[in-house]
Design an enzyme around this catalytic site. Structure first.
Site, PDB file in Angstrom:
ATOM      1  N   LYS A   1      -5.348  89.366 113.452  1.00  0.00           N
ATOM      2  CA  LYS A   1      -5.004  88.439 114.528  1.00  0.00           C
ATOM      3  C   LYS A   1      -3.526  88.138 114.327  1.00  0.00           C
ATOM      4  CE  LYS A   1      -7.994  85.206 115.873  1.00  0.00           C
ATOM      5  NZ  LYS A   1      -8.737  83.934 116.013  1.00  0.00           N
TER       6      LYS A   1
ATOM      7  N   TYR B   1      -8.877 111.954 118.266  1.00  0.00           N
ATOM      8  CA  TYR B   1      -8.398 110.594 117.968  1.00  0.00           C
ATOM      9  C   TYR B   1      -8.554 109.658 119.164  1.00  0.00           C
ATOM     10  CZ  TYR B   1      -5.680 113.557 114.749  1.00  0.00           C
ATOM     11  OH  TYR B   1      -5.271 114.501 113.858  1.00  0.00           O
TER      12      TYR B   1
ATOM     13  N   GLU C   1      -8.389  80.523 123.215  1.00  0.00           N
ATOM     14  CA  GLU C   1      -8.294  81.909 122.759  1.00  0.00           C
ATOM     15  C   GLU C   1      -9.087  82.839 123.674  1.00  0.00           C
ATOM     16  OE1 GLU C   1      -7.920  82.334 118.154  1.00  0.00           O
ATOM     17  OE2 GLU C   1      -9.395  80.756 118.564  1.00  0.00           O
TER      18      GLU C   1
ATOM     19  N   ILE D   1     -13.291  87.190 114.223  1.00  0.00           N
ATOM     20  CA  ILE D   1     -12.797  88.557 114.077  1.00  0.00           C
ATOM     21  C   ILE D   1     -13.707  89.367 113.163  1.00  0.00           C
ATOM     22  CG2 ILE D   1     -10.419  88.025 114.710  1.00  0.00           C
ATOM     23  CD1 ILE D   1      -9.675  88.077 111.735  1.00  0.00           C
ATOM     24  N   GLU D   2     -14.460  88.689 112.318  1.00  0.00           N
ATOM     25  CA  GLU D   2     -15.424  89.395 111.464  1.00  0.00           C
ATOM     26  C   GLU D   2     -16.488  90.087 112.323  1.00  0.00           C
ATOM     27  OE1 GLU D   2     -13.860  85.855 109.092  1.00  0.00           O
ATOM     28  OE2 GLU D   2     -14.438  86.232 111.155  1.00  0.00           O
TER      29      GLU D   2
END
Length: 122
Positions: A98, A53, A21, A72-73
């Site tokens: 993900k 933005y 990954e 991902i946390e």
């Protein structure tokens, strides 16, 4: 409190527990809700009276494209901390997905959703 929603951000990154990954990478999607006071810009119609933005999307893109963390946390937390540094942003809800997790036989997605405000950002 007013809010701006930015939905469907999609960037390629290298976050994940498995070594491949971090080498091969994968797609991530982000949806944001940013709470801020929009009363002034509602009267002035001036960009400097609101959140540009592009600043928010740049924070997200930079974190996804350059981070090589395991979870991902953690990545979501880093993004929220960056977003809370933006002028006028008081609170952020971030959903990080993900898109194709490396789980054999699992065709779905994995997502985390975090909500933080300036007073509880850590």
């Amino acid at each position: 409190m007013d809010k701006i929603e930015i939905v469907g951000l999609r960037y390629y990154g290298y976050t994940g527990y498995l070594p491949e990954e971090k080498v091969l990478g994968q797609w991530f999607e982000v949806d944001l809700t940013l709470w801020l006071d929009l009363a002034v810009v509602g009267k002035s119609d001036l960009l400097e009276d609101t959140l540009d933005y592009r600043q928010a999307t740049d924070c997200v893109r930079q974190q996804i494209e350059t981070s090589k963390c395991d979870t991902i946390e953690y990545l979501a937390t880093q993004m929220i901390q960056s977003l809370l540094q933006l002028d006028r942003v008081e609170k952020v809800c971030l959903r990080l997905t993900k898109v194709v997790p490396p789980i054999p036989g699992f065709p779905g997605k994995i997502a985390v959703e975090l909500t933080r405000s300036r007073d509880n950002s850590l």
